[in-house]
Design a protein around this motif. Structure first.
Motif, PDB file in Angstrom:
ATOM      1  N   GLN A  30      39.035  36.585   6.637  1.00 44.97           N
ATOM      2  CA  GLN A  30      38.509  36.490   5.506  1.00 44.97           C
ATOM      3  C   GLN A  30      38.515  34.930   5.424  1.00 44.97           C
ATOM      4  N   ASN A  31      39.522  34.144   5.694  1.00 43.13           N
ATOM      5  CA  ASN A  31      39.510  32.819   5.709  1.00 43.13           C
ATOM      6  C   ASN A  31      38.501  32.252   6.833  1.00 43.13           C
ATOM      7  N   ILE A  32      38.506  33.022   7.801  1.00 42.56           N
ATOM      8  CA  ILE A  32      37.621  32.436   8.698  1.00 42.56           C
ATOM      9  C   ILE A  32      36.032  32.622   8.474  1.00 42.56           C
ATOM     10  N   LEU A  33      35.814  33.692   7.837  1.00 40.58           N
ATOM     11  CA  LEU A  33      34.608  34.148   7.086  1.00 40.58           C
ATOM     12  C   LEU A  33      34.329  33.094   6.355  1.00 40.58           C
ATOM     13  N   ARG A  34      34.956  32.867   5.222  1.00 40.02           N
ATOM     14  CA  ARG A  34      34.692  31.764   4.211  1.00 40.02           C
ATOM     15  C   ARG A  34      34.522  30.322   4.897  1.00 40.02           C
ATOM     16  N   SER A  35      35.261  30.259   5.825  1.00 37.27           N
ATOM     17  CA  SER A  35      34.842  28.673   6.324  1.00 37.27           C
ATOM     18  C   SER A  35      33.714  28.501   7.313  1.00 37.27           C
ATOM     19  N   CYS A  36      32.999  29.671   7.345  1.00 41.13           N
ATOM     20  CA  CYS A  36      31.679  29.883   8.280  1.00 41.13           C
ATOM     21  C   CYS A  36      30.775  29.248   7.646  1.00 41.13           C
ATOM     22  N   LYS A  37      30.326  28.140   7.861  1.00 43.11           N
ATOM     23  CA  LYS A  37      29.215  27.458   6.944  1.00 43.11           C
ATOM     24  C   LYS A  37      27.950  27.678   7.836  1.00 43.11           C
ATOM     25  N   LEU A  38      27.142  28.348   6.994  1.00 38.73           N
ATOM     26  CA  LEU A  38      25.822  28.725   7.593  1.00 38.73           C
ATOM     27  C   LEU A  38      24.613  27.434   6.891  1.00 38.73           C
ATOM     28  N   PRO A  39      24.078  27.082   7.872  1.00 41.18           N
ATOM     29  CA  PRO A  39      22.733  25.929   7.702  1.00 41.18           C
ATOM     30  C   PRO A  39      22.066  26.650   6.337  1.00 41.18           C
ATOM     31  N   GLY A  40      21.584  25.677   5.813  1.00 34.25           N
ATOM     32  CA  GLY A  40      20.888  26.292   4.548  1.00 34.25           C
ATOM     33  C   GLY A  40      21.648  26.505   3.148  1.00 34.25           C
ATOM     34  N   SER A  41      23.016  26.613   3.287  1.00 33.63           N
ATOM     35  CA  SER A  41      24.030  26.744   2.165  1.00 33.63           C
ATOM     36  C   SER A  41      24.161  25.453   1.706  1.00 33.63           C
ATOM     37  N   GLU A  42      24.662  25.595   0.301  1.00 35.01           N
ATOM     38  CA  GLU A  42      25.062  24.415  -0.446  1.00 35.01           C
ATOM     39  C   GLU A  42      25.988  23.226   0.342  1.00 35.01           C
ATOM     40  N   ASN A  43      26.811  23.708   1.130  1.00 32.51           N
ATOM     41  CA  ASN A  43      27.773  22.626   1.747  1.00 32.51           C
ATOM     42  C   ASN A  43      27.133  22.214   3.152  1.00 32.51           C
ATOM     43  N   SER A  44      25.971  22.652   3.555  1.00 35.71           N
ATOM     44  CA  SER A  44      25.266  22.028   4.898  1.00 35.71           C
ATOM     45  C   SER A  44      24.389  21.012   4.832  1.00 35.71           C
ATOM     46  N   ALA A  45      24.512  20.231   5.665  1.00 43.42           N
ATOM     47  CA  ALA A  45      23.643  18.850   5.713  1.00 43.42           C
ATOM     48  C   ALA A  45      22.391  19.299   6.190  1.00 43.42           C
ATOM     49  N   ALA A  46      21.240  18.389   5.829  1.00 50.12           N
ATOM     50  CA  ALA A  46      19.867  18.808   6.181  1.00 50.12           C
ATOM     51  C   ALA A  46      19.489  18.921   7.541  1.00 50.12           C
ATOM     52  N   GLY A  47      20.318  18.110   8.294  1.00 45.42           N
ATOM     53  CA  GLY A  47      20.097  17.904   9.692  1.00 45.42           C
ATOM     54  C   GLY A  47      20.418  19.247  10.437  1.00 45.42           C
ATOM     55  N   ASP A  48      21.356  20.026   9.890  1.00 42.70           N
ATOM     56  CA  ASP A  48      21.901  21.240  10.518  1.00 42.70           C
ATOM     57  C   ASP A  48      20.767  22.297  10.433  1.00 42.70           C
ATOM     58  N   LEU A  49      19.791  22.233   9.687  1.00 46.54           N
ATOM     59  CA  LEU A  49      18.860  23.412   9.829  1.00 46.54           C
ATOM     60  C   LEU A  49      18.028  23.161  10.981  1.00 46.54           C
ATOM     61  N   ASP A  50      17.744  22.030  11.548  1.00 44.11           N
ATOM     62  CA  ASP A  50      16.952  21.548  12.483  1.00 44.11           C
ATOM     63  C   ASP A  50      17.642  21.959  13.914  1.00 44.11           C
ATOM     64  N   ASN A  51      18.735  21.039  14.104  1.00 44.70           N
ATOM     65  CA  ASN A  51      19.469  21.202  15.491  1.00 44.70           C
ATOM     66  C   ASN A  51      20.728  21.940  15.439  1.00 44.70           C
ATOM     67  N   GLY A  52      21.091  22.808  14.531  1.00 43.26           N
ATOM     68  CA  GLY A  52      22.129  23.469  14.750  1.00 43.26           C
ATOM     69  C   GLY A  52      23.346  22.592  14.039  1.00 43.26           C
ATOM     70  N   SER A  53      24.575  23.098  14.021  1.00 40.09           N
ATOM     71  CA  SER A  53      25.820  22.293  13.450  1.00 40.09           C
ATOM     72  C   SER A  53      26.310  21.327  14.445  1.00 40.09           C
ATOM     73  N   ALA A  54      27.346  20.597  14.134  1.00 42.44           N
ATOM     74  CA  ALA A  54      28.049  19.881  15.076  1.00 42.44           C
ATOM     75  C   ALA A  54      28.770  20.612  16.023  1.00 42.44           C
ATOM     76  N   GLY A  55      29.037  21.864  15.711  1.00 40.60           N
ATOM     77  CA  GLY A  55      29.511  22.880  16.704  1.00 40.60           C
ATOM     78  C   GLY A  55      28.418  23.344  17.781  1.00 40.60           C
ATOM     79  N   GLY A  56      27.360  22.984  17.521  1.00 39.73           N
ATOM     80  CA  GLY A  56      26.412  23.448  18.521  1.00 39.73           C
ATOM     81  C   GLY A  56      25.920  24.742  18.199  1.00 39.73           C
ATOM     82  N   PHE A  57      26.126  25.518  17.337  1.00 34.25           N
ATOM     83  CA  PHE A  57      25.852  26.752  16.954  1.00 34.25           C
ATOM     84  C   PHE A  57      24.260  26.894  16.285  1.00 34.25           C
ATOM     85  N   SER A  58      23.497  27.505  16.454  1.00 34.61           N
ATOM     86  CA  SER A  58      22.247  27.841  15.829  1.00 34.61           C
ATOM     87  C   SER A  58      22.342  28.662  14.691  1.00 34.61           C
TER      88      SER A  58
END
Length: 101
Positions: free
Chosen positions: A45-73
């Motif tokens: 559950q902690n892993i699931l909660r920490s999984c930030k999806l692009p487009g969520s409130e906590n995501s940066a705008a750049g995440d939508l275009d090229n994935g997160s810093a971890g490289g996941f789309s």
């Protein structure tokens, strides 16, 4: 001479006590396993909660275009999150079915 009925009763009592001991030991083992599973659920559950999806409130705008810093789309993150939810649901169903026994 010993009463056959008394001997039979004593043997049944001993068998019953032995079976109760086995059941108590099994219950103790099940409780340990249950506690481990609960710990794993909390971890998942902690892993699931920490999984930030692009487009969520906590995501940066750049995440939508090229994935997160971890490289996941976005699709990959969504798939991982869905799989984690399925795993948690299966574990919860197993725990609930085990509690009814």
């Amino acid at each position: 001479m010993h009463d056959p009925e008394a001997q039979k009763s004593k043997a049944e009592t001993l068998l019953l006590e032995e079976n109760i001991g086995k059941i108590i030991a099994r219950l103790h083992d099940c409780r340990k396993e249950n506690e481990l599973l609960r710990s794993e659920i909390v971890s998942l559950q902690n892993i699931l909660r920490s999984c930030k999806l692009p487009g969520s409130e906590n995501s940066a705008a750049g995440d939508l275009d090229n994935g997160s810093a971890g490289g996941f789309s976005y699709a990959e993150k969504l798939q991982v999150r869905q799989k984690l939810v399925q795993i948690l649901q299966r574990i919860e169903m197993e725990l609930r079915s085990g509690q009814t026994l």
